[in-house]
Motif scaffolding. Sequence first.
Motif, PDB file in Angstrom:
ATOM      1  N   UNK A   1      93.188 136.526   6.368  1.00 19.75           N
ATOM      2  CA  UNK A   1      94.577 136.099   6.509  1.00 19.75           C
ATOM      3  C   UNK A   1      94.653 135.164   7.711  1.00 19.75           C
ATOM      4  N   UNK A   2      94.891 133.887   7.443  1.00 20.57           N
ATOM      5  CA  UNK A   2      94.796 132.866   8.477  1.00 20.57           C
ATOM      6  C   UNK A   2      96.074 132.771   9.301  1.00 20.57           C
ATOM      7  N   UNK A   3      95.966 132.307  10.549  1.00 21.99           N
ATOM      8  CA  UNK A   3      97.162 132.089  11.362  1.00 21.99           C
ATOM      9  C   UNK A   3      98.127 131.126  10.675  1.00 21.99           C
ATOM     10  N   UNK A   4      99.415 131.395  10.827  1.00 17.14           N
ATOM     11  CA  UNK A   4     100.444 130.604  10.156  1.00 17.14           C
ATOM     12  C   UNK A   4     100.745 129.342  10.965  1.00 17.14           C
ATOM     13  N   UNK A   5      99.791 128.448  10.959  1.00 17.16           N
ATOM     14  CA  UNK A   5      99.939 127.152  11.631  1.00 17.16           C
ATOM     15  C   UNK A   5      99.709 126.078  10.577  1.00 17.16           C
ATOM     16  N   UNK A   6     100.631 125.134  10.414  1.00 11.09           N
ATOM     17  CA  UNK A   6     100.463 124.099   9.391  1.00 11.09           C
ATOM     18  C   UNK A   6      99.120 123.379   9.511  1.00 11.09           C
ATOM     19  N   UNK A   7      98.427 123.287   8.393  1.00 11.91           N
ATOM     20  CA  UNK A   7      97.153 122.588   8.358  1.00 11.91           C
ATOM     21  C   UNK A   7      95.940 123.480   8.458  1.00 11.91           C
TER      22      UNK A   7
END
Length: 316
Positions: free
Chosen positions: A120-126
């Motif tokens: 589950x990746x950090x919610x940062x665009x890109x």
Amino acid sequence: MTEHNTGSHGSYEVIVVGGGAAGLSAALVLGRARRRTLVVDAGEPRNAPAAHMQGYLSRDGMPPAEFLAVGREEIARYGVELVRDRVVDVERGEDFAVTLAGGRHVHARRLVIATGLRDELPDVPGVAERFGRDVLHCPYCHGWEVRDRAFGVLATTPMSVHQALMVSQWSKDVTFFLHKVAESDLSDDDLRRLAAAGVKTVPGAVAGLVIEDDLLTGVRLADGTEHAREVLFVAPRAVPRTGLLEKLGAEFQETPFGSYPVVDPTGLTSVPGVWAAGNAMGFSEQVINAAAGGYRAGAFINGELLMTDLDASAPR
């Protein structure tokens, strides 16, 4: 074991749930031991975003998809059956009754749960779009390929300090973006080590990535400032796929990386007849470790089945 009228190939000695390195390795050992084995593979390997895998002796740099394809060919030589499907239910009785999403019902004397985990990746665009390319998580997996470039490390918890310190082994140009971590959350030892490693610390939330010509060129903060970077390391939150083990009533233990089943050195869980292998039993199982764990589980399962059958048939 009781035979079940569940259609063609309904009963097996072992069912392996998960067709990654751990599951295929277990199946290879079991197939070579002449055990009737089924692998159920949902086709969701954790390392699918990566172009290559590293650190596996004799397979260093091999594309993950190619590695799995070769493994599937190898188990087929020994009569192991593999189906592309998902296990949706499992019940323990005289044996294990397993229901697949496609509607098939199969049974086995023993189970290997090698369902892995998802990141589950950090919610940062890109970040999600670049993951496995120039947004990375493991320096042992990718550090050599990006060595000496301008690194960024995205802090999501105070434990991200460890990642920033580790990647400094591969580059002396490392910027630690505090993002969701306050500088006051860092210990004196953290600050001392960061300084000793030459890691630059930047406070403030990260708003997104700067992409030019399909390459990461920078990290943009919420205040609009940009920092030139070529690689960004992040720490995904590991979400173990352990629903089947929970359904079977396996005992779990909390770790810094999540809740994982309690296992013995062979991978045997607290549920008799059920082994766990690969990332289903721990966060840090790289491909080579997962394959070794699957091999170990397969070998012990074969031996355990052999002794069980000999004891059952021995004169009293």
